[in-house]
Write an enzyme that holds these catalytic residues in place. Structure first.
Site, PDB file in Angstrom:
ATOM      1  N   GLU A   1       0.848  -1.192   0.000  1.00 39.64           N
ATOM      2  CA  GLU A   1       0.000   0.000   0.000  1.00 39.64           C
ATOM      3  C   GLU A   1       0.882   1.240   0.000  1.00 39.64           C
ATOM      4  O   GLU A   1       1.576   1.518   0.981  1.00 39.64           O
ATOM      5  CB  GLU A   1      -0.916   0.019   1.232  1.00 39.64           C
ATOM      6  CG  GLU A   1      -1.747   1.289   1.328  1.00 39.64           C
ATOM      7  CD  GLU A   1      -2.406   1.486   2.687  1.00 39.64           C
ATOM      8  OE1 GLU A   1      -2.712   2.659   3.014  1.00 39.64           O
ATOM      9  OE2 GLU A   1      -2.605   0.494   3.415  1.00 39.64           O
TER      10      GLU A   1
ATOM     11  N   ARG B   1       0.673  10.455   0.087  1.00 37.59           N
ATOM     12  CA  ARG B   1       1.030  11.510   1.042  1.00 37.59           C
ATOM     13  C   ARG B   1       2.213  12.349   0.566  1.00 37.59           C
ATOM     14  O   ARG B   1       2.620  13.292   1.259  1.00 37.59           O
ATOM     15  CB  ARG B   1       1.371  10.895   2.409  1.00 37.59           C
ATOM     16  CG  ARG B   1       0.227  10.136   3.039  1.00 37.59           C
ATOM     17  CD  ARG B   1       0.617   9.573   4.382  1.00 37.59           C
ATOM     18  NE  ARG B   1      -0.388   8.664   4.908  1.00 37.59           N
ATOM     19  CZ  ARG B   1      -0.263   7.973   6.036  1.00 37.59           C
ATOM     20  NH1 ARG B   1       0.837   8.113   6.761  1.00 37.59           N
ATOM     21  NH2 ARG B   1      -1.216   7.158   6.438  1.00 37.59           N
TER      22      ARG B   1
ATOM     23  N   THR C   1      -4.507   6.245   1.422  1.00 38.54           N
ATOM     24  CA  THR C   1      -4.890   7.635   1.678  1.00 38.54           C
ATOM     25  C   THR C   1      -5.760   8.209   0.565  1.00 38.54           C
ATOM     26  O   THR C   1      -5.652   9.389   0.219  1.00 38.54           O
ATOM     27  CB  THR C   1      -3.640   8.538   1.919  1.00 38.54           C
ATOM     28  OG1 THR C   1      -2.628   7.805   2.602  1.00 38.54           O
ATOM     29  CG2 THR C   1      -4.032   9.727   2.804  1.00 38.54           C
TER      30      THR C   1
ATOM     31  N   LYS D   1     -11.001  -1.513   6.680  1.00 42.80           N
ATOM     32  CA  LYS D   1      -9.804  -1.132   7.433  1.00 42.80           C
ATOM     33  C   LYS D   1     -10.249  -0.487   8.747  1.00 42.80           C
ATOM     34  O   LYS D   1     -11.042   0.464   8.737  1.00 42.80           O
ATOM     35  CB  LYS D   1      -8.985  -0.148   6.591  1.00 42.80           C
ATOM     36  CG  LYS D   1      -7.858   0.563   7.312  1.00 42.80           C
ATOM     37  CD  LYS D   1      -7.210   1.547   6.349  1.00 42.80           C
ATOM     38  CE  LYS D   1      -6.223   2.462   7.048  1.00 42.80           C
ATOM     39  NZ  LYS D   1      -5.577   3.390   6.086  1.00 42.80           N
TER      40      LYS D   1
END
Length: 206
Positions: free
Chosen positions: A40, A44, A67, A127
């Site tokens: 993953e 960011r 994200t 998640k």
């Protein structure tokens, strides 16, 4: 692909922050060499999308984008080659965008209401984030009662030492963790250390 298929490849999904594009491929190679294939890459940093594109070419790597916060993020990640998406929370807009482009989504939840919102849109592998701050193992045990048909990937504040306790829960299928890619090891190019951390994570019981 269904996101639940990701759990077939190992007990831990590393949460990766790439600051330098040059680190992307050797980092992916180091993780795959240690037996960790599902990666993953968080959106960011300015090079995240390019990193996803580069890491997707590494043999054995299954690369997704983390994200995701809105439809634009989902589309950009998909165009960069991500084959799954992970979000810190969940909105109906994000879910609809991912369905439209065919990007399997692992959405973040922290409360019963958020679980219900995701389930209403057909999502049942979620998640749990931020795992430790949001109640950790006691919260996951509590959610198992009203939601026996939901599986979780707890992420946030988990370490190699605590991951086995999470993985022992019946409703936890895999953990997310940033401990596999320490910033100092990435900065110094200590790929052997990252491969060893990946080996340790891949060997965790579940």
């Amino acid at each position: 692909m269904n996101t639940l298929e990701l759990v077939d490849h190992g007990p831990v999904i590393p949460v990766i922050v790439i600051d330098r594009l040059a680190d992307a491929v050797p980092l992916a190679q180091a993780l795959v060499a240690g037996g960790v294939r599902v990666l993953e890459v968080t959106l960011r940093t300015p090079v995240a999308l390019e990193a996803i594109r580069a890491m997707s070419a590494v043999p054995g790597a299954i690369v997704g984008a983390g994200t995701l916060r809105n439809a634009a993020d989902a589309r950009a990640a998909h165009e960069a080659g991500a084959i799954f998406g992970v979000s810190p929370g969940y909105t109906a807009e994000l879910g609809a965008a991912c369905r439209e482009i065919g990007l399997p989504l692992l959405p973040g939840v922290a409360t019963a209401s958020e679980v219900m919102a995701a389930q209403a849109d057909g999502l049942s592998f979620l998640k749990f984030f931020p795992a430790t701050a949001a109640g950790g193992i006691p919260m996951l045990k509590a959610l198992a009662g009203p939601f026996p048909d939901v599986a979780f990937c707890p992420t946030g504040g988990i370490s190699l030492a605590t991951a086995p306790d999470f993985l022992a829960l019946p409703n936890v299928k895999v953990c997310g963790g940033s401990w596999l890619t320490p910033a100092d090891a990435v900065r110094s190019g200590d790929w052997a250390r990252i491969t060893q951390l990946a080996r340790e994570a891949a060997a965790l019981p579940r």
